[in-house]
Design a protein around this motif. Structure first.
Motif, mmCIF file in Angstrom:
data_model
loop_
_atom_site.group_PDB
_atom_site.id
_atom_site.type_symbol
_atom_site.label_atom_id
_atom_site.label_comp_id
_atom_site.label_asym_id
_atom_site.label_seq_id
_atom_site.Cartn_x
_atom_site.Cartn_y
_atom_site.Cartn_z
ATOM 1 N N ASP A 1 0.788 -1.241 0.000
ATOM 2 C CA ASP A 1 0.000 0.000 0.000
ATOM 3 C C ASP A 1 0.815 1.285 0.000
ATOM 4 O O ASP A 1 0.341 2.329 0.456
ATOM 5 N N TYR A 2 2.032 1.252 -0.510
ATOM 6 C CA TYR A 2 2.795 2.486 -0.692
ATOM 7 C C TYR A 2 2.305 3.197 -1.943
ATOM 8 O O TYR A 2 1.865 2.556 -2.908
ATOM 9 N N ARG A 3 2.382 4.513 -1.932
ATOM 10 C CA ARG A 3 2.240 5.288 -3.166
ATOM 11 C C ARG A 3 3.595 5.197 -3.850
ATOM 12 O O ARG A 3 4.630 5.343 -3.197
ATOM 13 N N ILE A 4 3.588 4.960 -5.152
ATOM 14 C CA ILE A 4 4.832 4.668 -5.864
ATOM 15 C C ILE A 4 4.984 5.578 -7.075
ATOM 16 O O ILE A 4 4.040 5.772 -7.839
ATOM 17 N N THR A 5 6.196 6.097 -7.234
ATOM 18 C CA THR A 5 6.590 6.799 -8.451
ATOM 19 C C THR A 5 7.822 6.106 -8.992
ATOM 20 O O THR A 5 8.757 5.827 -8.245
ATOM 21 N N VAL A 6 7.823 5.817 -10.282
ATOM 22 C CA VAL A 6 8.987 5.242 -10.947
ATOM 23 C C VAL A 6 9.582 6.322 -11.844
ATOM 24 O O VAL A 6 8.884 6.911 -12.667
#
Length: 183
Positions: free
Chosen positions: A141-146
């Motif tokens: 449930d992390y918010r993720i940016t790649v």
């Protein structure tokens, strides 16, 4: 919201291979932006104990490592973070035992301690550590940016498919320049 920048597998034996120079340079730009804006960087590397007791013969990804002598041991030059991205005093380095940054490491404990709920991912390879970490971070449930241009893969088509088609299902995908401009 607390953000952490993960710099994954930017170690000499991986990031030091020909073809990844641009990825390392772009990751260095992301690192500089994070430091400038007070975003904690976390460096992730893969390494093993002497004799590789952590590697099962059935593990196709790492069983070849057992025959590599001490190349992937904790103290080996190949497992150290590349000088271009050298951690500063107090910046954590996490040692993992599998492909995902979470597998066999204390990354989850460290992120909890930081209060991080958003992860910005960079790494080599896109089809390895980045893919595995995106999937596990999403399940946690992390918010993720790649940062697509701070990720690299030996196969450019695999990189393209992952960053354009697969990752957007679970993460925001952007460039280092656009991410840095948004800080």
């Amino acid at each position: 919201m607390t953000t952490a920048l993960l710099l994954m597998d930017f170690q000499n034996g991986i990031a030091g291979r020909p073809g990844f120079e641009g990825t390392v340079d772009t990751a260095a730009e992301a690192l500089a932006a994070a430091r400038e804006h007070g975003i904690p960087p976390i460096f992730v590397r893969v390494a093993f104990r002497p004799g590789y007791p952590e590697v099962a013969a059935s593990n196709l990804a790492f069983s070849r490592t057992v025959g590599a002598g001490d190349a992937m041991h904790l103290d080996s030059p190949a497992t150290q973070i590349t000088d271009r991205l050298a951690p500063r005093d107090g910046e954590p380095v996490v040692v993992k035992k599998r492909v995902s940054a979470f597998a066999g490491s204390d990354l989850a404990v460290l992120l909890r301690g930081l209060g991080a709920d958003e992860l910005v991912l960079t790494g080599i390879a896109t089809s390895g550590v980045v893919l595995s970490t995106v999937r596990q971070a999403a399940d946690l449930d992390y918010r993720i940016t790649v940062l697509a241009d701070a990720c690299g893969d030996a196969d450019p088509e695999v990189h393209r498919v992952l960053t354009e088609k697969v990752f957007p299902r679970q993460a925001s995908v952007t460039t280092v320049a656009d991410w840095a401009a948004s800080l």
